[in-house]
Motif scaffolding. Structure first.
Motif, short mmCIF file in Angstrom:
data_model
loop_
_atom_site.label_atom_id
_atom_site.label_comp_id
_atom_site.label_asym_id
_atom_site.label_seq_id
_atom_site.Cartn_x
_atom_site.Cartn_y
_atom_site.Cartn_z
N ALA A 65 0.82 -1.22 0.00
CA ALA A 65 0.00 0.00 0.00
C ALA A 65 0.85 1.26 0.00
CB ALA A 65 -0.96 -0.01 1.18
N ALA A 67 4.81 3.51 0.27
CA ALA A 67 5.85 3.78 1.26
C ALA A 67 5.17 3.96 2.61
CB ALA A 67 6.62 5.03 0.86
N ILE A 69 3.83 5.61 5.41
CA ILE A 69 3.45 7.01 5.69
C ILE A 69 3.83 7.39 7.11
CG2 ILE A 69 1.50 8.63 5.82
CD1 ILE A 69 0.08 6.76 3.73
N GLY A 110 4.16 3.76 -3.59
CA GLY A 110 5.41 3.01 -3.74
C GLY A 110 5.16 1.55 -4.10
N GLU A 113 4.76 1.58 -7.69
CA GLU A 113 6.08 1.91 -8.27
C GLU A 113 7.03 0.71 -8.20
OE1 GLU A 113 6.17 5.37 -5.72
OE2 GLU A 113 6.45 6.66 -7.45
N GLU A 133 -0.50 9.54 -3.74
CA GLU A 133 0.34 10.46 -2.96
C GLU A 133 -0.24 11.88 -2.92
OE1 GLU A 133 1.44 8.35 -5.30
OE2 GLU A 133 3.28 7.37 -4.64
N GLY A 141 7.30 9.55 -5.76
CA GLY A 141 8.73 9.86 -5.68
C GLY A 141 9.63 8.73 -6.11
#
Ligand code: CAA
Length: 259
Positions: A65, A67, A69, A110, A113, A133, A141
């Protein structure tokens, strides 16, 4: 040391390794430790002659789910710069062997990604993909604006990145983000099956072909074609090229050794 947030299955079938992301309570949120463990595991498997293809999965509910947070929330820009968490991803990108993502449930931020860093994606019908994001006051990112745009085109990428909308497996398939959709109970099995098929091919040819396909993303057509041709010629230095062509002429199955 045993990793805490991933499980490594060395030979799930011959020549195929499986890494399972394993922070189920947090929907496999990618904290720094998990990403470090994943980087180290991929480095080891990439150097292991008994491994030809790697499968990365989460569980039925989530591939990942995003990076973590909670780990990022209080960070300053300088903390982020100094930690440079995405440098880990650069190492993962260097993996020479093919990586197949087996995705069910959420592949967000992420997580999406990371999936796009993989070379192919087998997804369950319940998979959901997104770059949310923007809803957190930031933006992707770890490649979301670049790899997603290259995969699905500007219109859909822009919509996903600016609204955070999740897309379904069907939409992702139509847009070219994933390779296939399978019933949820089969998503890992089918990914391993695909890995197994690739693992029967000549390992050096597989690695060089992956390298050449990826080259298409960051070079001109002319340079890409030049790169492809060099890899093609180079493979004639391998024993597997001789074996592959000989086997064809003798009408038998080749036995590739990765040499
Ligand atoms: N980081 C940290 N924890 C997370 C997380 C994340 N990305 N995603 C989920 N979790 C945690 C939740 O906080 C919750 O923990 P608690 O039980 O301790 O509260 C647990 O996982 C289960 O999550 P939910 O209760 O929210 O589950 P849900 O089924 O109701 O919702 C969801 C699922 C829609 C995926 C929701 O969890 C969600 O929106 N998660 C965040 C998705 C996101 O914004 N990802 C982008 C992160 S930023 C990023 O990735 C930057 C980058 O480019 C690399």
């Amino acid at each position: 040391m045993q990793p805490e947030f991933i499980i490594i299955h060395q030979q799930v079938v011959p020549y195929v390794a499986h890494i399972q992301l394993n922070r189920p309570k947090e929907l496999n949120a990618l904290n720094l430790q998990l990403m470090g463990e994943l980087r180290d595991a991929l480095k080891l498997l990439d150097a292991d002659d008994q491994v030809r293809v790697i499968v990365i999965s989460g569980n039925e509910k989530a591939f990942a789910a995003g990076a973590d947070i909670k780990q990022m929330a209080e960070k300053s820009a300088m903390d982020m710069y100094n930690t440079d968490q995405f440098s880990t991803w650069d190492t993962i990108k260097k993996t020479k062997k093919p990586i197949i993502a087996a995705v069910s449930g959420f592949a967000l931020g992420g997580g999406c990604e990371l999936m796009m860093l993989c070379d192919m994606v087998v997804a369950s019908e319940t998979a959901r993909f997104g770059q949310p994001e923007i809803k957190l006051g930031v933006m992707p990112g770890a490649g979301g604006t670049q790899r997603l745009t290259r995969a699905v085109g500007k219109a859909l990428a822009m919509e996903m990145v600016l609204t955070g909308r999740f897309i379904t497996a069907q939409e992702a398939f139509q847009a070219g983000l994933i390779n296939r959709i399978v019933p949820v109970e089969l998503f890992l099995q089918e990914a391993i099956k695909l890995a197994q098929e690739i693992a029967t091919m000549a390992p050096l040819a597989v690695k060089m072909a992956k390298e050449a396909v990826l080259k298409a993303f960051d070079t001109t057509l002319d340079e890409g074609l030049h790169f492809e041709r060099k890899n093609f010629y180079l493979l004639f230095a391998s024993e597997d090229q001789k074996e592959g062509m000989q086997a064809f002429m003798e009408k038998r199955t080749p036995s590739f050794k990765g040499k």
